[in-house]
Design a protein around this motif. Structure first.
Motif, PDB file in Angstrom:
ATOM      1  N   PRO A 194     108.846 -31.579 155.494  1.00  0.00           N
ATOM      2  CA  PRO A 194     109.959 -32.375 156.024  1.00  0.00           C
ATOM      3  C   PRO A 194     110.407 -31.939 157.414  1.00  0.00           C
ATOM      4  O   PRO A 194     110.679 -32.779 158.279  1.00  0.00           O
ATOM      5  CB  PRO A 194     111.071 -32.161 154.992  1.00  0.00           C
ATOM      6  CG  PRO A 194     110.379 -31.746 153.744  1.00  0.00           C
ATOM      7  CD  PRO A 194     109.194 -30.956 154.204  1.00  0.00           C
ATOM      8  N   LEU A 251     107.745 -32.995 159.965  1.00  0.00           N
ATOM      9  CA  LEU A 251     107.737 -34.443 160.125  1.00  0.00           C
ATOM     10  C   LEU A 251     108.911 -34.902 160.989  1.00  0.00           C
ATOM     11  O   LEU A 251     108.737 -35.679 161.939  1.00  0.00           O
ATOM     12  CB  LEU A 251     107.810 -35.119 158.753  1.00  0.00           C
ATOM     13  CG  LEU A 251     107.870 -36.644 158.753  1.00  0.00           C
ATOM     14  CD1 LEU A 251     106.527 -37.250 159.152  1.00  0.00           C
ATOM     15  CD2 LEU A 251     108.298 -37.165 157.374  1.00  0.00           C
ATOM     16  N   GLU A 252     110.102 -34.429 160.676  1.00  0.00           N
ATOM     17  CA  GLU A 252     111.281 -34.847 161.423  1.00  0.00           C
ATOM     18  C   GLU A 252     111.243 -34.337 162.857  1.00  0.00           C
ATOM     19  O   GLU A 252     111.674 -35.035 163.789  1.00  0.00           O
ATOM     20  CB  GLU A 252     112.537 -34.388 160.699  1.00  0.00           C
ATOM     21  CG  GLU A 252     112.745 -35.114 159.373  1.00  0.00           C
ATOM     22  CD  GLU A 252     113.890 -34.569 158.558  1.00  0.00           C
ATOM     23  OE1 GLU A 252     114.554 -33.607 159.020  1.00  0.00           O
ATOM     24  OE2 GLU A 252     114.129 -35.094 157.440  1.00  0.00           O
ATOM     25  N   ARG A 285     108.506 -33.797 164.684  1.00  0.00           N
ATOM     26  CA  ARG A 285     107.538 -34.605 165.427  1.00  0.00           C
ATOM     27  C   ARG A 285     108.120 -35.975 165.762  1.00  0.00           C
ATOM     28  O   ARG A 285     107.977 -36.466 166.886  1.00  0.00           O
ATOM     29  CB  ARG A 285     106.241 -34.769 164.639  1.00  0.00           C
ATOM     30  CG  ARG A 285     105.236 -35.687 165.333  1.00  0.00           C
ATOM     31  CD  ARG A 285     103.834 -35.543 164.793  1.00  0.00           C
ATOM     32  NE  ARG A 285     102.944 -36.574 165.301  1.00  0.00           N
ATOM     33  CZ  ARG A 285     102.464 -36.641 166.539  1.00  0.00           C
ATOM     34  NH1 ARG A 285     102.793 -35.721 167.427  1.00  0.00           N
ATOM     35  NH2 ARG A 285     101.655 -37.617 166.915  1.00  0.00           N
ATOM     36  N   ALA A 286     108.791 -36.592 164.794  1.00  0.00           N
ATOM     37  CA  ALA A 286     109.403 -37.900 165.043  1.00  0.00           C
ATOM     38  C   ALA A 286     110.456 -37.800 166.148  1.00  0.00           C
ATOM     39  O   ALA A 286     110.527 -38.656 167.035  1.00  0.00           O
ATOM     40  CB  ALA A 286     110.023 -38.443 163.765  1.00  0.00           C
ATOM     41  N   TYR A 291     110.156 -37.293 150.891  1.00  0.00           N
ATOM     42  CA  TYR A 291     109.045 -37.769 151.715  1.00  0.00           C
ATOM     43  C   TYR A 291     107.752 -37.817 150.908  1.00  0.00           C
ATOM     44  O   TYR A 291     106.900 -38.682 151.140  1.00  0.00           O
ATOM     45  CB  TYR A 291     108.872 -36.872 152.942  1.00  0.00           C
ATOM     46  CG  TYR A 291     109.973 -37.014 153.965  1.00  0.00           C
ATOM     47  CD1 TYR A 291     110.304 -38.251 154.498  1.00  0.00           C
ATOM     48  CD2 TYR A 291     110.669 -35.892 154.432  1.00  0.00           C
ATOM     49  CE1 TYR A 291     111.310 -38.388 155.455  1.00  0.00           C
ATOM     50  CE2 TYR A 291     111.672 -36.011 155.392  1.00  0.00           C
ATOM     51  CZ  TYR A 291     111.983 -37.266 155.900  1.00  0.00           C
ATOM     52  OH  TYR A 291     112.972 -37.388 156.848  1.00  0.00           O
ATOM     53  N   THR A 348     113.890 -45.082 159.393  1.00  0.00           N
ATOM     54  CA  THR A 348     114.141 -43.951 160.281  1.00  0.00           C
ATOM     55  C   THR A 348     112.830 -43.622 160.987  1.00  0.00           C
ATOM     56  O   THR A 348     111.749 -43.971 160.488  1.00  0.00           O
ATOM     57  CB  THR A 348     114.616 -42.700 159.517  1.00  0.00           C
ATOM     58  OG1 THR A 348     113.525 -42.206 158.707  1.00  0.00           O
ATOM     59  CG2 THR A 348     115.827 -42.997 158.641  1.00  0.00           C
ATOM     60  N   ALA A 392     111.384 -40.823 161.076  1.00  0.00           N
ATOM     61  CA  ALA A 392     110.589 -39.931 160.223  1.00  0.00           C
ATOM     62  C   ALA A 392     109.885 -40.687 159.104  1.00  0.00           C
ATOM     63  O   ALA A 392     108.684 -40.478 158.867  1.00  0.00           O
ATOM     64  CB  ALA A 392     111.478 -38.833 159.638  1.00  0.00           C
ATOM     65  N   ASN A 393     110.599 -41.568 158.380  1.00  0.00           N
ATOM     66  CA  ASN A 393     109.911 -42.256 157.283  1.00  0.00           C
ATOM     67  C   ASN A 393     108.877 -43.256 157.813  1.00  0.00           C
ATOM     68  O   ASN A 393     107.841 -43.479 157.184  1.00  0.00           O
ATOM     69  CB  ASN A 393     110.878 -42.882 156.265  1.00  0.00           C
ATOM     70  CG  ASN A 393     111.796 -43.944 156.825  1.00  0.00           C
ATOM     71  OD1 ASN A 393     111.443 -44.709 157.706  1.00  0.00           O
ATOM     72  ND2 ASN A 393     113.019 -44.010 156.272  1.00  0.00           N
ATOM     73  N   LEU A 433     107.131 -42.793 160.660  1.00  0.00           N
ATOM     74  CA  LEU A 433     105.998 -41.955 161.068  1.00  0.00           C
ATOM     75  C   LEU A 433     105.134 -41.605 159.866  1.00  0.00           C
ATOM     76  O   LEU A 433     103.897 -41.674 159.939  1.00  0.00           O
ATOM     77  CB  LEU A 433     106.520 -40.678 161.740  1.00  0.00           C
ATOM     78  CG  LEU A 433     105.474 -39.611 162.085  1.00  0.00           C
ATOM     79  CD1 LEU A 433     104.401 -40.156 163.013  1.00  0.00           C
ATOM     80  CD2 LEU A 433     106.163 -38.382 162.717  1.00  0.00           C
ATOM     81  N   LEU A 434     105.758 -41.253 158.768  1.00  0.00           N
ATOM     82  CA  LEU A 434     105.012 -40.906 157.555  1.00  0.00           C
ATOM     83  C   LEU A 434     104.170 -42.088 157.067  1.00  0.00           C
ATOM     84  O   LEU A 434     103.003 -41.930 156.673  1.00  0.00           O
ATOM     85  CB  LEU A 434     105.999 -40.473 156.471  1.00  0.00           C
ATOM     86  CG  LEU A 434     105.422 -40.048 155.121  1.00  0.00           C
ATOM     87  CD1 LEU A 434     104.411 -38.923 155.274  1.00  0.00           C
ATOM     88  CD2 LEU A 434     106.560 -39.629 154.189  1.00  0.00           C
TER      89      LEU A 434
END
Length: 318
Positions: free
Chosen positions: A33, A36-37, A39-40, A199, A229, A231-232, A234-235
């Motif tokens: 998490p 990921l956040e 990088r976003a 995530y 968002t 982050a989500n 990007l995932l």
């Protein structure tokens, strides 16, 4: 379901039983998490030159599913929204059209007539949107009604209760049934990421939806506290990238809810460009689910053209 034999073979293999599907989905790499956040957030700080911003604004306009999903929707409101989607800026005919008009099934026929011949698609939410709390026959009837009325695209919601209790095959089979009921219409599968808690669950839902035949995977309904968002999204972009590498099948992504400004939209376009590349930089493979975003894009577009901001009456209030 995709006709791609690799995707079909994988789906058949991993859904042979509840246990096999659980092993596959829980065997996907775990999500970091924090990473990921970070990088976003990092991608969201990229500076955009003026010429690139002009391109990005027009691209974002062309990717909008212009949406009205309110209990007070009327035929007149839908026709007005369609007119705006077809011709977002009457003073500048070089402004792109939006990708689609997104409405409830009972308004799909009104929208289809209003955009006829324009190239703007009609997207309809279905399957007891937004909660998805209905029996499968009701959901399938909802879908068929929307398609019969003229919907080119169906936005369905998954059964989050089934997913969160580990009934993955039930969710898979429901998506497949809705896909069949959609006929030639493209299917966007909504996960309601704000209700999936982790995530890891979003990654699992992404793979489940793609294996079941989704043409798009979509973050949210726009009806809960946490929607799209960076982050989500990007995932989910990473998921469609990895799915295409494995199967050869390309799936689109649609963040929806909470994307209101040009600055927000450009951040998402940077995510797309840096994560999956140019193959997804068109409204064939990336959409924004939005109602108010278009107005800000039009205001910023005119600012770049004239050097000044327009008054509050420059754009219509939806």
């Amino acid at each position: 379901m995709s006709t791609n034999t690799t995707a079909e073979r994988l789906a058949t293999e991993v859904t042979s039983s509840d246990a096999a599907f659980r092993r596959f989905l829980h065997g996907l790499p775990g999500v970091d998490p924090v990473g990921l956040e970070a990088r976003a957030a990092s991608l969201g700080t990229r500076s955009i030159k003026t010429t690139a911003k002009e391109y990005a604004i027009d691209l974002a306009i062309s990717m909008i599913d212009l949406t009205t999903l309110e209990g007070a929707d009327t035929a007149g409101k839908v026709r007005s929204l369609c007119a705006k989607g077809r011709n977002p800026d009457p003073l500048d005919r070089s402004t792109p059209q939006v990708a689609a008009i997104c409405v409830y099934p009972d308004m799909a026929g009104v929208a289809a007539e209003a955009v006829k011949g324009s190239g703007v698609k009609v997207a309809s939410v279905a399957t007891a949107f937004p909660a998805g709390r209905a029996a499968l026959p009701v959901k399938l009837a909802d879908t068929r009604d929307a398609v019969a009325a003229g919907a080119d695209e169906i936005d369905m919601v998954i059964d989050r209760g089934a997913f969160l209790t580990g009934r993955y095959l039930d969710v898979f089979e429901e998506i497949r049934a809705v896909k069949e009921a959609s006929g030639e219409a493209r299917l966007k599968v909504i996960f309601e990421t704000g209700e999936l808690s982790t995530y890891d669950n979003i990654r699992r839902a992404s793979w489940l939806g793609m294996l079941a035949g989704a043409d798009f995977i979509k973050t949210s309904t726009g009806k809960v506290a946490v929607n799209a968002t960076p982050a989500n999204t990007l995932l989910m972009l990473e998921a469609v990238r990895d799915f295409r590498e494995l199967t050869g099948t390309q799936v689109g992504v649609k963040p929806a809810g909470g994307i209101r400004t040009t600055k927000d939209a450009i951040k998402f376009l940077v995510l797309v460009n840096e994560t999956v590349g140019e193959d997804w930089l068109s409204n064939e493979w990336f959409r924004f689910g939005a109602s108010s975003l278009l107005n800000d894009l039009l205001m910023q577009r005119q600012k770049l053209s004239t050097g000044r901001y327009s008054g509050p009456d420059y754009v219509t209030v939806d």
